[in-house]
Design a protein around this motif. Structure first.
Motif, PDB file in Angstrom:
ATOM      1  N   SER A 118     -56.111  40.860  49.664  1.00  0.00           N
ATOM      2  CA  SER A 118     -54.824  40.291  49.251  1.00  0.00           C
ATOM      3  C   SER A 118     -54.607  40.359  47.748  1.00  0.00           C
ATOM      4  N   GLY A 119     -55.668  40.419  46.961  1.00  0.00           N
ATOM      5  CA  GLY A 119     -55.523  40.493  45.508  1.00  0.00           C
ATOM      6  C   GLY A 119     -55.559  41.902  44.966  1.00  0.00           C
ATOM      7  N   GLY A 120     -55.674  42.881  45.862  1.00  0.00           N
ATOM      8  CA  GLY A 120     -55.696  44.267  45.428  1.00  0.00           C
ATOM      9  C   GLY A 120     -57.071  44.883  45.356  1.00  0.00           C
ATOM     10  N   ALA A 121     -58.144  44.080  45.521  1.00  0.00           N
ATOM     11  CA  ALA A 121     -59.495  44.639  45.518  1.00  0.00           C
ATOM     12  C   ALA A 121     -59.698  45.493  46.764  1.00  0.00           C
ATOM     13  N   THR A 122     -60.567  46.488  46.660  1.00  0.00           N
ATOM     14  CA  THR A 122     -60.790  47.406  47.775  1.00  0.00           C
ATOM     15  C   THR A 122     -62.273  47.540  48.090  1.00  0.00           C
ATOM     16  N   ALA A 123     -62.547  48.027  49.294  1.00  0.00           N
ATOM     17  CA  ALA A 123     -63.897  48.387  49.724  1.00  0.00           C
ATOM     18  C   ALA A 123     -63.761  49.607  50.620  1.00  0.00           C
ATOM     19  N   SER A 124     -64.772  50.485  50.593  1.00  0.00           N
ATOM     20  CA  SER A 124     -64.673  51.737  51.339  1.00  0.00           C
ATOM     21  C   SER A 124     -65.940  52.023  52.112  1.00  0.00           C
ATOM     22  N   ALA A 125     -65.792  52.813  53.169  1.00  0.00           N
ATOM     23  CA  ALA A 125     -66.920  53.311  53.955  1.00  0.00           C
ATOM     24  C   ALA A 125     -66.685  54.801  54.208  1.00  0.00           C
ATOM     25  N   ARG A 126     -67.737  55.587  54.049  1.00  0.00           N
ATOM     26  CA  ARG A 126     -67.646  57.029  54.253  1.00  0.00           C
ATOM     27  C   ARG A 126     -68.582  57.432  55.388  1.00  0.00           C
ATOM     28  N   PHE A 127     -68.086  58.218  56.322  1.00  0.00           N
ATOM     29  CA  PHE A 127     -68.896  58.626  57.465  1.00  0.00           C
ATOM     30  C   PHE A 127     -68.382  59.957  57.988  1.00  0.00           C
ATOM     31  N   THR A 128     -69.125  60.559  58.919  1.00  0.00           N
ATOM     32  CA  THR A 128     -68.778  61.895  59.416  1.00  0.00           C
ATOM     33  C   THR A 128     -68.372  61.841  60.880  1.00  0.00           C
ATOM     34  N   TRP A 129     -67.565  62.824  61.256  1.00  0.00           N
ATOM     35  CA  TRP A 129     -67.191  63.061  62.650  1.00  0.00           C
ATOM     36  C   TRP A 129     -67.718  64.433  63.056  1.00  0.00           C
ATOM     37  N   ASN A 130     -68.362  64.499  64.202  1.00  0.00           N
ATOM     38  CA  ASN A 130     -68.755  65.769  64.785  1.00  0.00           C
ATOM     39  C   ASN A 130     -67.859  66.013  65.997  1.00  0.00           C
ATOM     40  N   VAL A 131     -66.912  66.916  65.841  1.00  0.00           N
ATOM     41  CA  VAL A 131     -65.928  67.169  66.906  1.00  0.00           C
ATOM     42  C   VAL A 131     -66.307  68.480  67.600  1.00  0.00           C
ATOM     43  N   TRP A 132     -66.543  68.407  68.918  1.00  0.00           N
ATOM     44  CA  TRP A 132     -67.024  69.551  69.683  1.00  0.00           C
ATOM     45  C   TRP A 132     -66.047  69.904  70.805  1.00  0.00           C
ATOM     46  N   PHE A 133     -66.248  71.069  71.414  1.00  0.00           N
ATOM     47  CA  PHE A 133     -65.612  71.425  72.677  1.00  0.00           C
ATOM     48  C   PHE A 133     -66.508  70.973  73.816  1.00  0.00           C
ATOM     49  N   ARG A 134     -65.910  70.483  74.878  1.00  0.00           N
ATOM     50  CA  ARG A 134     -66.723  70.141  76.059  1.00  0.00           C
ATOM     51  C   ARG A 134     -67.079  71.406  76.837  1.00  0.00           C
TER      52      ARG A 134
END
Length: 452
Positions: A436-452
């Motif tokens: 609410s005050g404008g402070a931020t937090a972040s998380a970084r992660f990966t996606w593995n997108v495949w064909f079935r």
């Protein structure tokens, strides 16, 4: 009337065979009137190979006449994606032709190809095209980025707005664009040629082992060694300069890292060489709506293209405490008052032609809650199969995400990532929550997108 000569044809042929390649070798051949082999060397050449060739030829006696001459040139064209060689090092690729505010001629390439100051640069045909990193101030290979500049100072070379597609018609660049996630791009380089894909992430930091580079964008267009410095285009717009990559062409899940071209143009006050119908028009790239907090320093770099550089910048509606630098287009300062402003920035070129962009800028008060976010870890998904991923966070009033797989989006209010992936690959996502005050937090992660 017959004339007796000192050197027969066999002696002249042996002397011709004694001429071996050297960087300073200009021309050679038999001079029948003088009954000797004439060898011309570049008067400006100072490399060891040329000096050794001259000594060896003079040691053959008067069957060889060694003279100095100016270097001859075939007409060469500087074209994106073509080969160039820094000195005696491994080959790199040309990014884009550009012109300085004083009319000087250059091409952009990777910073790690231009580390050495005042190094001779050779074109695709082996002849000298110019000088790399003149004065030692035209190469960046650090946190700031990976981009460098070669001065095209040889008269036989001309600049071109073209990018080599290695088999099709050249792309004629008409301007440049900032990379955005999901943008279709194609990459040109002297090793692997023309390769296409999409931008999978922007504003990424990459650790190359010997250096960490910030602000790069990631694509799934493959590359190989020697493509460094080459061109990334989207349609007819220049987008980036090749920096590095992971899996190479022919391997699964290729990925490449690239430097946005706009940052390099702004660094040295350059104008991109363009074709088409652009002349005279000045375009200011919209930075999108901005946010900030009272008492916290802010900085925003604006970009312009077209017209005739240099540009003079001005702005109206900036939040109290911020100002724009008239020569660089950088907005900076410390906001002093909360509220939302409607900002319009203007770039005026040297001929008086202007371009504008408008956006909102919200300044929040200090205080408020500090958000936290739980990293969801690596995710696995499949093309054509719907995905739902709730992002766990506390004290969050807004959710944003970059680098999501194509087909997914995040709900700004609830933080739920949902949708159906439409493209396979490995994607690096960053989710940011705002308190609410404008402070931020972040998380970084990966996606593995495949064909079935």
């Amino acid at each position: 009337m017959p004339v007796r000569v000192r050197h027969d044809q066999a002696a002249l042929a042996r002397a011709v065979r004694a001429v071996t390649p050297a960087p300073g070798l200009v021309s050679w051949g038999v001079d029948p009137r003088r009954n000797r082999v004439r060898v011309a060397l570049d008067a400006r050449a100072d490399d060891p190979a040329t000096a050794a060739l001259a000594r060896r030829l003079r040691g053959l006696g008067d069957v060889v006449s060694v003279v100095t001459a100016a270097r001859q040139h075939q007409q060469g064209t500087v074209r994106g994606g073509d080969k160039w060689v820094p000195g005696s090092e491994g080959a790199c690729s040309v990014g884009f032709s550009a012109v300085g505010s004083d009319g000087s001629r250059h091409f952009l390439t990777a910073g790690h190809c231009t580390n050495d100051a005042n190094q001779a640069a050779y074109g695709y045909d082996g002849s000298r095209v110019g000088t790399s990193n003149t004065g030692g101030t035209h190469s960046v290979n650090a946190r700031e980025g990976d981009f460098g500049l070669v001065d095209v100072d040889q008269p036989g070379w001309t600049l071109s707005p073209d990018v080599n597609t290695y088999g099709g018609s050249d792309v004629v660049v008409t301007g440049y664009a900032q990379p955005v996630t999901g943008m279709s791009i194609c990459r040109s380089g002297q090793t692997s040629g023309w390769r296409c894909g999409t931008v999978t992430a922007v504003n990424q930091s990459v650790d190359y082992g010997n250096v960490v580079v910030d602000g790069l964008f990631i694509t799934n267009a493959c590359s190989q060694g020697g493509d460094s410095g080459g061109s990334y285009v989207s349609g007819d717009k220049a987008v980036g300069i090749h920096s590095g990559g992971g899996n190479a062409c022919g391997q699964s899940n290729p990925n490449t890292d690239a430097q946005p071209v706009g940052e390099a143009l702004a660094k040295w006050n350059l104008t991109l060489s363009t074709g088409g119908t652009q002349p005279g028009k000045v375009t200011v790239a919209s930075p999108g709506d901005q946010t900030g907090t009272v008492g916290q320093a802010a900085s925003l770099t604006l970009r312009a293209s077209g017209g005739t550089a240099p540009y003079t910048w001005s702005a109206t509606g900036l939040p109290s405490g911020l100002r724009i630098d008239a020569s660089t287009g950088v907005v900076s300062g410390t906001p002093s008052t909360a509220g939302t402003s409607s900002v319009t920035v203007t770039a005026r070129d040297k001929n008086g032609t202007t371009g504008t962009a408008s956006f909102g800028w919200t300044i929040r008060t200090t205080g408020g809650t500090t958000p936290t976010i739980v990293n969801p870890g690596s995710q696995t998904a499949y093309v054509g199969t719907p995905v739902t991923l709730p992002i766990q966070a506390s004290n969050a009033v807004r959710y944003q995400a970059t680098g999501l797989p194509t087909g997914l989006r995040i709900d700004a209010a609830t933080g739920v990532v949902s949708g159906t992936p439409s493209q396979w690959g490995i994607f690096t996502s960053t989710v940011t929550v705002t308190g609410s005050g404008g402070a931020t937090a972040s998380a970084r992660f990966t996606w593995n997108v495949w064909f079935r």
